[in-house]
Design a protein around this motif. Structure first.
Motif, mmCIF file in Angstrom:
data_model
loop_
_atom_site.group_PDB
_atom_site.id
_atom_site.type_symbol
_atom_site.label_atom_id
_atom_site.label_comp_id
_atom_site.label_asym_id
_atom_site.label_seq_id
_atom_site.Cartn_x
_atom_site.Cartn_y
_atom_site.Cartn_z
ATOM 1 N N ARG A 99 0.606 -6.249 -2.752
ATOM 2 C CA ARG A 99 -0.722 -6.507 -2.205
ATOM 3 C C ARG A 99 -1.745 -6.219 -3.306
ATOM 4 N N LEU A 100 -2.649 -7.164 -3.531
ATOM 5 C CA LEU A 100 -3.660 -7.041 -4.573
ATOM 6 C C LEU A 100 -4.831 -6.196 -4.080
ATOM 7 N N CYS A 101 -5.145 -5.165 -4.827
ATOM 8 C CA CYS A 101 -6.314 -4.337 -4.536
ATOM 9 C C CYS A 101 -7.198 -4.329 -5.767
ATOM 10 N N LEU A 102 -8.459 -4.656 -5.564
ATOM 11 C CA LEU A 102 -9.429 -4.650 -6.660
ATOM 12 C C LEU A 102 -10.363 -3.476 -6.441
ATOM 13 N N ARG A 103 -10.357 -2.556 -7.378
ATOM 14 C CA ARG A 103 -11.169 -1.340 -7.279
ATOM 15 C C ARG A 103 -12.042 -1.214 -8.517
ATOM 16 N N ASP A 104 -13.345 -1.440 -8.342
ATOM 17 C CA ASP A 104 -14.282 -1.328 -9.462
ATOM 18 C C ASP A 104 -13.801 -2.130 -10.667
ATOM 19 N N SER A 105 -13.478 -3.370 -10.461
ATOM 20 C CA SER A 105 -12.991 -4.311 -11.475
ATOM 21 C C SER A 105 -11.642 -3.902 -12.077
ATOM 22 N N ARG A 106 -10.938 -2.982 -11.446
ATOM 23 C CA ARG A 106 -9.578 -2.624 -11.860
ATOM 24 C C ARG A 106 -8.598 -3.242 -10.872
ATOM 25 N N VAL A 107 -7.434 -3.620 -11.386
ATOM 26 C CA VAL A 107 -6.394 -4.204 -10.548
ATOM 27 C C VAL A 107 -5.369 -3.129 -10.208
ATOM 28 N N VAL A 108 -5.081 -3.023 -8.913
ATOM 29 C CA VAL A 108 -4.028 -2.131 -8.431
ATOM 30 C C VAL A 108 -3.108 -2.960 -7.549
ATOM 31 N N LEU A 109 -1.821 -2.885 -7.810
ATOM 32 C CA LEU A 109 -0.820 -3.589 -7.003
ATOM 33 C C LEU A 109 -0.186 -2.574 -6.074
ATOM 34 N N MET A 110 -0.341 -2.816 -4.758
ATOM 35 C CA MET A 110 0.093 -1.859 -3.748
ATOM 36 C C MET A 110 1.374 -2.333 -3.065
ATOM 37 N N ALA A 111 2.323 -1.422 -2.943
ATOM 38 C CA ALA A 111 3.519 -1.680 -2.151
ATOM 39 C C ALA A 111 3.170 -1.492 -0.686
ATOM 40 N N GLU A 112 3.965 -2.066 0.182
ATOM 41 C CA GLU A 112 3.809 -1.887 1.624
ATOM 42 C C GLU A 112 4.980 -1.055 2.155
ATOM 43 N N ASN A 113 5.357 -0.068 1.363
ATOM 44 C CA ASN A 113 6.418 0.879 1.704
ATOM 45 C C ASN A 113 6.019 2.190 1.037
ATOM 46 N N THR A 114 5.910 3.236 1.813
ATOM 47 C CA THR A 114 5.429 4.522 1.289
ATOM 48 C C THR A 114 6.383 5.147 0.274
ATOM 49 N N ASP A 115 7.583 4.619 0.118
ATOM 50 C CA ASP A 115 8.510 5.132 -0.893
ATOM 51 C C ASP A 115 8.120 4.703 -2.305
ATOM 52 N N TYR A 116 7.155 3.778 -2.427
ATOM 53 C CA TYR A 116 6.777 3.239 -3.723
ATOM 54 C C TYR A 116 5.314 3.555 -4.032
ATOM 55 N N PRO A 117 5.034 3.989 -5.275
ATOM 56 C CA PRO A 117 3.647 4.289 -5.649
ATOM 57 C C PRO A 117 2.865 3.018 -5.958
ATOM 58 N N ALA A 118 1.555 3.153 -5.968
ATOM 59 C CA ALA A 118 0.683 2.057 -6.395
ATOM 60 C C ALA A 118 0.923 1.799 -7.879
#
Length: 141
Positions: A99-118
């Motif tokens: 899942r694409l998350c844009l935070r203050d012009s930074r890209v963060v790729l988020m898993a949809e499983n709590t076993d995996y970090p951003a």
């Protein structure tokens, strides 16, 4: 979560019957034999080649979004990826589904499983979005 690119999709296909009645997962309905129209899976999945392609998903990092190991994902390269979209992204030549998350012009790729970090895209890393996941298809064998 890794992905395997299967290739572009071809337009047109056979048309299948679409029933006007929703099929319950509980008790059967006596009115379940009404065909409304015929549609193709191309239409149903909104496949518009050549900017659509399929990938096979491997791993369980997106199971919270309903995408499981072995699923096929339909990907649209023509959609501008926005915050919250599930994307096929490529980090340093390694494709992934997140899942694409844009935070203050930074890209963060988020898993949809709590076993995996951003996965934060750091300065100096190469990142490209290869498309937005529009559908996933699962075999129930």
């Amino acid at each position: 979560m890794n992905v395997t690119i299967l290739g572009p999709l071809a337009e047109a296909g056979i048309q299948l019957p679409l029933y006007s009645h929703s099929v319950p997962a509980g008790f059967p309905s006596p009115a379940a034999d009404h065909i409304e129209q015929k549609i193709s899976l191309d239409e149903l999945l909104n496949i518009r080649a050549p900017h659509m392609y399929l990938v096979r998903i491997s791993g369980d990092s997106m199971q919270g979004a309903g995408i499981f190991d072995g699923d096929l994902a339909v990907v649209d390269k023509s959609i501008d990826a926005k915050h919250g979209h599930i994307v096929i992204g490529c980090v340093n030549n390694e494709p992934t589904c997140k899942r694409l998350c844009l935070r203050d012009s930074r890209v963060v790729l988020m898993a949809e499983n709590t076993d995996y970090p951003a996965r934060h895209i750091l300065e100096g890393e190469e990142y490209t979005t290869w498309g937005v996941v529009t559908f996933s298809v699962r075999s129930h064998d």
